[in-house]
Design an enzyme around this catalytic site. Structure first.
Site, short mmCIF file in Angstrom:
data_model
loop_
_atom_site.label_atom_id
_atom_site.label_comp_id
_atom_site.label_asym_id
_atom_site.label_seq_id
_atom_site.Cartn_x
_atom_site.Cartn_y
_atom_site.Cartn_z
N GLY A 243 0.99 -0.79 0.05
CA GLY A 243 0.21 -0.40 0.03
C GLY A 243 0.60 1.64 0.01
O GLY A 243 0.01 2.82 -0.24
N PRO A 277 4.83 -5.34 -0.78
CA PRO A 277 4.51 -4.23 -1.60
C PRO A 277 4.17 -4.39 -2.90
O PRO A 277 5.25 -5.40 -3.50
CB PRO A 277 5.37 -3.80 -1.30
CG PRO A 277 6.48 -4.44 -0.96
CD PRO A 277 6.05 -5.56 -0.17
N GLY A 278 4.10 -3.32 -3.96
CA GLY A 278 3.15 -4.38 -5.13
C GLY A 278 3.78 -2.65 -5.90
O GLY A 278 5.12 -2.21 -6.23
N ARG A 315 -5.91 2.61 -16.23
CA ARG A 315 -5.98 3.57 -15.01
C ARG A 315 -6.17 4.99 -15.14
O ARG A 315 -7.27 5.12 -14.57
CB ARG A 315 -4.46 3.69 -14.08
CG ARG A 315 -3.84 2.18 -13.78
CD ARG A 315 -2.76 2.37 -12.52
NE ARG A 315 -2.91 3.17 -11.41
CZ ARG A 315 -2.68 3.99 -10.59
NH1 ARG A 315 -2.20 4.30 -11.33
NH2 ARG A 315 -3.40 4.40 -9.86
N TYR A 319 -9.67 5.04 -13.18
CA TYR A 319 -9.51 5.08 -11.64
C TYR A 319 -9.38 7.44 -11.90
O TYR A 319 -9.18 8.25 -10.69
CB TYR A 319 -8.24 5.37 -10.28
CG TYR A 319 -8.15 3.98 -11.02
CD1 TYR A 319 -9.14 2.86 -10.14
CD2 TYR A 319 -6.69 2.94 -11.30
CE1 TYR A 319 -9.48 1.17 -10.17
CE2 TYR A 319 -6.40 1.71 -10.94
CZ TYR A 319 -7.91 1.32 -10.51
OH TYR A 319 -7.74 -0.36 -10.07
N CYS A 347 -12.88 2.93 -29.10
CA CYS A 347 -14.48 3.73 -29.10
C CYS A 347 -15.21 3.69 -27.84
O CYS A 347 -15.72 2.56 -27.82
CB CYS A 347 -15.02 2.87 -30.16
SG CYS A 347 -14.25 2.65 -31.67
N GLU A 348 -13.96 4.66 -27.63
CA GLU A 348 -15.20 4.77 -25.82
C GLU A 348 -14.53 6.16 -25.23
O GLU A 348 -13.36 7.13 -25.58
CB GLU A 348 -14.45 3.75 -24.35
CG GLU A 348 -14.99 2.41 -24.43
CD GLU A 348 -15.88 1.90 -23.67
OE1 GLU A 348 -16.87 2.49 -23.36
OE2 GLU A 348 -16.12 0.70 -24.21
N1 LLP Z 1 -1.17 -7.28 -1.14
C1 LLP Z 1 -3.14 -7.19 -1.13
C2 LLP Z 1 -4.08 -7.74 -0.04
C3 LLP Z 1 -3.55 -6.39 -1.65
O1 LLP Z 1 -4.54 -6.22 -2.25
C4 LLP Z 1 -2.59 -5.52 -2.81
C5 LLP Z 1 -2.72 -4.75 -3.78
C6 LLP Z 1 -1.34 -5.48 -2.32
C7 LLP Z 1 -0.89 -6.16 -1.18
C8 LLP Z 1 -0.51 -4.44 -2.97
O2 LLP Z 1 0.05 -3.12 -2.92
P1 LLP Z 1 -0.03 -2.22 -3.35
O3 LLP Z 1 1.29 -2.44 -2.59
O4 LLP Z 1 0.59 -2.54 -4.63
O5 LLP Z 1 -0.37 -0.49 -3.21
N2 LLP Z 1 -5.60 -1.40 -9.34
C9 LLP Z 1 -5.11 -0.10 -8.73
C10 LLP Z 1 -4.82 -0.96 -7.30
C11 LLP Z 1 -5.26 -1.85 -6.65
C12 LLP Z 1 -4.93 -2.29 -5.68
C13 LLP Z 1 -4.68 -3.74 -5.38
N3 LLP Z 1 -4.54 -4.68 -3.87
C14 LLP Z 1 -4.18 0.83 -9.23
O6 LLP Z 1 -3.73 0.72 -10.26
O7 LLP Z 1 -4.44 1.68 -8.79
#
Ligand code: LLP
Length: 423
Positions: A243, A277-278, A315, A319, A347-348
């Site tokens: 997050g 972290p992603g 995105r 969003y 086409c949107e």
């Molecule tokens: N762990 C869990 C259980 C999660 O649901 C997520 C993200 C992460 C870790 C990784 O979170 P991060 O570090 O990336 O914030 N598609 C959206 C974001 C969706 C996130 C979903 N869950 C976007 O493009 O902003």
């Protein structure tokens, strides 16, 4: 300047990723095209890892942000663990050389087949999100003669009024188990023969730019952990989820070091700290390259119609997310500056990448859409029968084609015409 000058910089006006001009990549692989910096991935992952110092910890990269095998392999080589949410992500991690025991399996809807595959692979821990999932895992593990290590993902219900941007840690969300039910669920888990209770997990949302919600959530999780210990249920790890936000425009997210310090302060030494972290690992490491096909002026707007669209990067459409748009080549300076709507061919009306951007463009200009490494390709689609773009990983001056462009014939290779009509 919103991009990392460490991995993206200009030489005589031309935009480079590490030591390679982005225009060279566009020429070689065409556009649209995703390009990632290996050094950027390495650097962020290592910052996370180093920030923990001597604390027992494991970084589980959230595969959903970018599951390309070369990206996963880069992180696996550093010793990363992985947070997965499907059998597909499990297979990707294993194919990329990830270690099964360093996998955590999150998600509210794990199927029996997915639980089975993860148990057979020997993953590290299942983050359970409901009582029924717990019963199902116990059953599947029993059928295999295995014991599944589990954590329960709790929903800390972090105050929405204080932190209105948090979306997954509130009681109204589908994620996790309410704090009020956690103790009873842990007792049940401890009584099931094929489960081994090892931890607790929480994840309160994504793109958080403030430490306060993390602090709040950790305090609530630790209160639960203390109550569990008093009840005879001792845990060995605390999973704080992912997050941490990144700077897309003018956000000022906390540093990785400050974020990790908050976790280390909130969680006593006796526990291993896990994180998922992603975005913060791969978001700023990638750009989406696109070419301007047409400049079109209507009485209301100037449009730059690009060869990338919501199919490559959804995105903004989904969003209203803001991504910086840079011209790639020095020659852009010769064009007059106008404010453009950056749109794709889909086409949107919602198909836009950026709105009202002052840019110097002509037909054929190359654009880099910045900070597109997370939730970019991962959310790409074939809408409008558009083949998905290639993905390229740059490492110093080396250019590695991590995934070639999809071919049009790939799109329907497995589809079938109807059988002949009866005569
Ligand atoms: N762990 C869990 C259980 C999660 O649901 C997520 C993200 C992460 C870790 C990784 O979170 P991060 O570090 O990336 O914030 N598609 C959206 C974001 C969706 C996130 C979903 N869950 C976007 O493009 O902003």
């Amino acid at each position: 300047m919103t991009y990392s000058t460490e991995f993206f910089h200009r030489v005589e006006g031309d935009l480079f990723i590490e030591q390679v001009p982005l225009s060279t990549i566009a020429n070689e692989f065409g556009t649209p095209c995703y390009v990632y910096s290996r050094a950027a991935l390495d650097s962020v992952w290592q910052r996370y890892d180093r920030a923990f110092g001597q604390r027992r910890h494991q970084v589980h990269y959230a595969v959903k942000a970018n599951g390309n095998l070369a990206v996963l392999n880069t992180l696996a080589r550093l010793g990363s663990g992985f947070d997965i949410v499907s059998g597909g992500e499990l297979a990707r991690v294993l194919a990329a050389g990830g270690e099964a025991r360093k996998i955590v399996f999150s998600g509210v809807g794990k199927s029996a087949a997915e639980l089975d595959a993860a148990l057979r692979a020997g993953i590290g821990v299942f983050n359970l999100e409901s009582p029924d999932e717990m019963e199902r895992l116990n059953q599947v593990a029993g059928g295999l003669g295995l014991r599944a290590r589990v954590a329960i993902r709790v929903n800390p219900d972090v105050d929405a009024h204080t932190h209105p941007y948090i979306s997954t840690g509130l009681n109204e969300n589908k994620f996790g188990v309410p704090m009020t039910e956690a103790l009873a669920l842990y007792r049940r888990a401890a009584s099931l023969p094929n489960l081994e209770v090892t931890g607790v997990a929480c994840h309160i949302g994504s793109q958080l730019t403030d430490l306060a919600p993390f602090e709040d959530a950790m305090a609530r999780v630790m209160a639960l952990v203390t109550a569990l210990a008093a009840d005879g249920i001792t845990l060995s790890h605390i999973d704080a989820g992912g997050g941490l936000g990144i700077r897309y425009k003018d956000e000022t997210p906390p540093s990785i070091e400050d974020y990790v310090a908050v976790l280390c302060r909130a969680i006593p030494d006796t526990y291993e700290i896990c994180i998922e972290p992603g975005r913060s690992i791969c978001g700023a490491a990638g750009v989406l390259l696109s070419k301007v096909e047409y400049l079109k002026t209507t009485p209301a707007r100037r449009f730059a119609i690009c060869d990338a669209a919501m199919t490559e990067l959804i995105r903004p459409a989904l969003y209203e997310a803001w991504h910086d748009v840079q011209t790639v080549s020095a020659e852009a300076a010769q064009q007059p500056e106008h404010r453009y709507e950056i749109v794709g061919p889909v086409c949107e009306s919602g198909d836009f990448l950026a709105s009202d951007r002052p840019l110097r463009l002509r037909e054929g200009s190359l654009l880099a859409i910045m900070c597109a490494g997370a939730y970019g390709y991962a959310m790409a689609s074939n809408y409008n029968a558009r083949p998905r773009p290639p993905e390229v990983l740059v490492d110093g001056n080396a250019v590695h084609l991590a995934r070639p462009r999809e071919r049009i014939e790939d799109l329907f290779a497995t589809e079938r015409l109807l059988p002949d009509d009866p005569k």
